[in-house]
Design an enzyme around this catalytic site. Structure first.
Site, PDB file in Angstrom:
ATOM      1  N   ARG A  31       0.790  -1.225   0.000  1.00  0.00           N
ATOM      2  CA  ARG A  31       0.000   0.000   0.000  1.00  0.00           C
ATOM      3  C   ARG A  31       0.823   1.275   0.000  1.00  0.00           C
ATOM      4  O   ARG A  31       0.716   2.092  -0.903  1.00  0.00           O
ATOM      5  CB  ARG A  31      -0.943   0.015   1.206  1.00  0.00           C
ATOM      6  CG  ARG A  31      -1.934   1.163   1.158  1.00  0.00           C
ATOM      7  CD  ARG A  31      -2.773   1.248   2.412  1.00  0.00           C
ATOM      8  NE  ARG A  31      -3.506   0.021   2.673  1.00  0.00           N
ATOM      9  CZ  ARG A  31      -4.275  -0.164   3.739  1.00  0.00           C
ATOM     10  NH1 ARG A  31      -4.396   0.808   4.638  1.00  0.00           N
ATOM     11  NH2 ARG A  31      -4.915  -1.288   3.936  1.00  0.00           N
ATOM     12  N   HIS A  77      -7.631  -3.680  -8.158  1.00  0.00           N
ATOM     13  CA  HIS A  77      -7.461  -2.997  -6.864  1.00  0.00           C
ATOM     14  C   HIS A  77      -8.797  -2.936  -6.135  1.00  0.00           C
ATOM     15  O   HIS A  77      -9.551  -1.961  -6.268  1.00  0.00           O
ATOM     16  CB  HIS A  77      -6.913  -1.585  -7.104  1.00  0.00           C
ATOM     17  CG  HIS A  77      -6.281  -0.959  -5.900  1.00  0.00           C
ATOM     18  ND1 HIS A  77      -5.097  -1.389  -5.353  1.00  0.00           N
ATOM     19  CD2 HIS A  77      -6.683   0.080  -5.112  1.00  0.00           C
ATOM     20  CE1 HIS A  77      -4.778  -0.655  -4.309  1.00  0.00           C
ATOM     21  NE2 HIS A  77      -5.730   0.256  -4.138  1.00  0.00           N
ATOM     22  N   TYR A 121     -16.851  13.694 -14.161  1.00  0.00           N
ATOM     23  CA  TYR A 121     -16.692  14.890 -14.975  1.00  0.00           C
ATOM     24  C   TYR A 121     -15.361  14.938 -15.715  1.00  0.00           C
ATOM     25  O   TYR A 121     -15.265  15.565 -16.767  1.00  0.00           O
ATOM     26  CB  TYR A 121     -16.806  16.145 -14.100  1.00  0.00           C
ATOM     27  CG  TYR A 121     -18.134  16.307 -13.431  1.00  0.00           C
ATOM     28  CD1 TYR A 121     -19.310  16.404 -14.167  1.00  0.00           C
ATOM     29  CD2 TYR A 121     -18.226  16.354 -12.034  1.00  0.00           C
ATOM     30  CE1 TYR A 121     -20.538  16.550 -13.543  1.00  0.00           C
ATOM     31  CE2 TYR A 121     -19.452  16.493 -11.409  1.00  0.00           C
ATOM     32  CZ  TYR A 121     -20.607  16.590 -12.165  1.00  0.00           C
ATOM     33  OH  TYR A 121     -21.815  16.720 -11.562  1.00  0.00           O
TER      34      TYR A 121
END
Length: 820
Positions: A31, A77, A121
């Site tokens: 991580r 993931h 967006y």
């Protein structure tokens, strides 16, 4: 209990240790920390791999970020979409990474800390340089492992054709480890790699000829080459990063500080707000306005200054007190050989070279295997074309494709692979031209095979290939350094004049310990008697000072309280002000006995200090200059022999010529009426935490009541416990030597003898005196109304002790200030 079911008894300590150990290993390796080889964390690697696999590359159209995030989350993931999108966005922010790996259309955040627009967006694709990290991944150059649900394969590391760990840096926090690797210039790092390739034993100084230091995407200035070297040597260190600024002149004798580059990872909006708060809170004088003028052309912060402001002084203050200058801490931790390790510059470069050698070997082996397979097929096709009629006849006589293949193998000694290629051969290929092409292909394949085997068998050849690839990357992506590096860390000196408004104020210190400074305007607009003090309190110090002056307040218990005038509470003249005990812990019976104001803290005079138990000393001004903790605790200027000891007076003696010094004599008086006068030069200079030397030979329970510095033309005034006032010329007291008993200055009585409470040297001007009593009442006395007395007189009674109280001290009346 069902058969076969077992219950284990385990201690909580063992269970927690085991589970936390597994958790720690997971977040360290999977991580938070980057791999030393490709410089990527797992989420970043998965983002790049998934987008590349999906064809979302720099040479294709942009796609919605949400599509990429969904693909990454669903296949590789299995964590929150927000964490994936945040990592993807960061790789596109050119103020966070030196070489962005993702291109994004839409709002991808800002240096002001604004978040990116929602993923629905924005649009994203891999950048061109990201392709260099993924190049040749389809040629078995890296290990592939199954994903979380065993449906896809993902890489454990990327081929990485450039040293991304150093170029883009990394930051992260895991269990027990953290990393902060700054970005570097790609061209410099590649040059260092090429040098290290040719000089495996190169030392750090040699490598730093190429890698000068970090190269932040936000530019700015790094100070301290020694610290950079230390960080590269040990993997840990700190450097000073300073904004790039300039001072420009404006009309009207004004100036403006322009900030065009700020330190790495500093939030610009927070920085501008902090500078504006300094302006609003008037922590420094001279800033008129702070504006963020940043636009598409670049970053600009304008700090407009007032007329005649000290621009460099203000800039120095801002460097010291805002993020215009920060300290960046190196902590070069990365996953190396499957474990977290703090690495030096050379180790990071060497590990990358080892990785690239491995990638080139694996790619070359892959290409060699493909070439050998192909040359085998090509040779079979050439052989088939040479006996084409027989081959066609055999194929036509076969029952099916498998039978045709088997017959070709059996009849003409083809391999199964060659026979399959012959059977699959299309008729249009059966021309002389195609035979020529096959022969040319076979020749080129044989040449390639020789080359591949040379690379695999000769490390020099492999290094040659690696060198060429590094040079190609540098040629394509090299760009100028943005961050300037300066050898030395510049010491920042902030002038007090910059921090404080240079103005005249009225400063008052009261008997009970109240302090305040008042503006001239407020003082003029008020009645002098309305000084805000309690009924029984009275001022002991009142002067017109400058805010840049320094106030020294000495107490009767040997404590010195220091305050710059600008730090004294600003209050209206009618207000009480602040009590000194709000910041300094003093005893309830402790009083301020002497207060002095100085223009600088570099005075060269001495303080003359006397105690009630008969000790005296001189102490240099320099020995009493304030330390860093002056706001919280007082400085000791006299070491008392006992708790009952009191300091009776402190007198400041400025530097004087020898002739002047000879005129000054010390005059001491004791409670039982002894007066002793001797030369000042008999008093030695001692340190602050000392007692001094014997001042007067005291007998019985006698004690010193006061100290004055006089000459033979002076006159003193004394007051006794019975309320008697007496004037005595100094010349009546002979000049003898230190530590003697002295002479009587009162007439002895058989009963209820007079005892001296206090005495004072009469001012040169005609000034009223004030006698303060134990009831905090003040009785005014005009010295000119009383004649001089002799040594053997007891003066005249001026106070009725029964109604007013026993006198405790005498002092010159503090008159209202005359202000122009």
């Amino acid at each position: 209990m069902a058969d076969g079911q077992k219950i284990q008894e385990l201690t909580l300590e063992d269970v927690m240790g085991d589970r936390f150990g597994r958790y720690s290993k997971s977040i360290i390796q999977e991580r938070a920390l980057p791999d030393i080889r490709d410089g990527l964390k797992p989420v970043q690697r998965r983002i790049l791999f998934a987008m590349n696999k999906d064809g979302n590359t720099h040479d294709k159209a942009f796609r919605k970020s949400a599509k990429a995030v969904g693909n990454i989350m669903g296949n590789f993931h299995p964590h929150g979409d927000s964490s994936i999108y945040e990592a993807l966005t960061r790789m596109s922010q050119d103020w966070k990474v030196r070489e962005p790996l993702v291109e994004m259309h839409g709002n991808n955040g800002s240096m002001d800390g604004d978040p990116a627009a929602a993923m629905r967006y924005t649009e994203a694709r891999l950048s061109k340089i990201a392709n260099e990290l993924l190049k040749d991944i389809d040629k078995e150059t890296v290990d592939m492992v199954l994903n979380f649900d065993d449906t896809e394969y993902e890489p454990t590391v990327l081929p990485a054709k450039f040293p991304n760990l150093l170029v883009n840096g990394a930051t992260g926090i895991s269990a027990g480890y953290a990393t902060d690797i700054p970005p570097h210039n790609l061209g410099e790092v590649v040059d260092a790699l090429i040098y290290l390739l040719a000089h495996p034993n190169a030392d750090l100084d040699s490598l730093m000829q190429f890698v000068k230091g970090p190269d932040f995407p936000t530019g700015a200035i790094i100070q301290g080459v020694d610290e950079i070297k230390k960080a590269y040597e040990t993997g840990k260190g700190r450097i000073v990063v300073r904004s790039r600024t300039s001072i420009e002149s404006l009309r009207g004798n004004k100036s403006e500080i322009k900030v065009t580059e700020i330190p790495y990872e500093v939030n610009k909006a927070v920085l501008v707000k902090r500078i504006d708060e300094i302006r609003l809170n008037k922590k420094i004088e001279g800033i008129a306005e702070v504006r963020d003028e940043s636009d598409r052309d670049g970053l600009t912060i304008a700090i407009e200054l007032k007329r005649d402001a000290d621009a460099q002084g203000i800039l120095n203050y801002l460097f010291k007190n805002t993020e215009l200058q920060v300290t960046y801490h190196f902590n070069m931790v990365a996953i190396h050989n499957q474990r977290p390790e703090r690495v030096s510059l050379k180790v990071a470069l060497s590990a990358y070279l080892d990785h690239e050698r491995d990638v080139i070997k694996r790619r070359t082996q892959f290409n060699l295997n493909k070439a050998l397979e192909r040359v085998h097929i090509v040779e079979g096709l050439i052989k088939a074309l040479s006996i084409l009629d027989d081959v066609i006849k055999t194929i036509r006589a076969s029952q099916n494709r498998k039978d045709a293949r088997d017959n070709l193998v059996k009849s003409y000694d083809f391999s199964e692979a060659q026979a399959d290629a012959i059977v699959a051969l299309q008729l249009y290929r059966l021309t002389n031209t195609d035979v020529t092409q096959l022969e040319d292909e076979a020749d080129s394949l044989h040449t390639a095979i020789i080359e591949y085997r040379q690379i695999l068998g000769d490390s020099a050849q492999l290094n040659k290939v690696l060198r060429k690839e590094l040079k190609d990357v540098a040629k394509e992506y090299r760009n100028p350094r943005r961050t300037e590096i300066q050898d030395q860390i510049e010491e920042i000196k902030v002038d007090t004049k910059v921090m404080v408004a240079d103005e005249e104020v009225i400063v008052q210190v009261s008997h009970d310990g109240y302090l305040k400074r008042t503006g001239i305007r407020s003082y003029k607009a008020s009645d002098e008697s309305e000084n805000g003090l309690k009924e029984n309190d009275f001022p002991i110090f009142l002067q017109k000072l400058n805010t840049l002056n320094h106030l020294f307040m000495f107490t009767n218990k040997g404590n010195l309280i220091y305050r710059p005038v600008y730090e004294i509470a600003d209050a209206k003249w009618k207000d009480t002000g602040e009590h000194i005990s709000q910041t300094i812990g003093l005893d309830s019976d402790e009083e301020i006995i002497s207060t002095f104001a100085f223009k600088t803290l570099k005075e060269t005079g001495h303080f003359l200090i006397a105690t009630s138990d008969g000790y005296i000393k001189q102490t240099e001004f320099a020995a009493l200059t304030p330390g860093r903790t002056y706001k919280k605790r007082a400085t000791t200027f006299e070491k008392a022999k006992s708790e009952a000891t009191r300091i009776v007076n402190v007198i400041y003696i400025p530097v004087a010529s020898d002739s002047q010094a000879q005129d000054n004599t010390v005059l001491l008086m004791s409670r039982l009426g002894q007066g002793l006068q001797y030369q000042l030069d008999e008093v030695p200079v001692n340190g602050a935490r000392t007692t001094g030397v014997k001042s007067m030979d005291l007998r019985g329970d006698d004690e010193v009541v006061d100290l004055q510095l006089v000459n033979e033309a002076d006159t003193i005034a004394m007051v006794t416990q019975r309320g008697s006032f007496k004037k005595l010329p100094v010349k009546e007291i002979p000049v003898t030597s230190r530590a003697r008993k002295g002479v009587m200055v009162l007439r002895e009585l058989k009963t209820n003898s007079h005892e001296i409470v206090d005495f004072i040297k009469l001012p040169m001007k005609t000034t009223p005196l004030e006698i303060i009593t134990a009831r905090n009442l003040i009785h005014d006395v005009l010295p000119e109304d009383h004649p001089n007395g002799g040594r053997y007189s007891n003066g005249s009674f001026v106070i009725d002790v029964d109604t007013e109280g026993v006198p405790t001290s005498i002092r010159a009346k503090i008159l209202p200030l005359t202000l122009s």
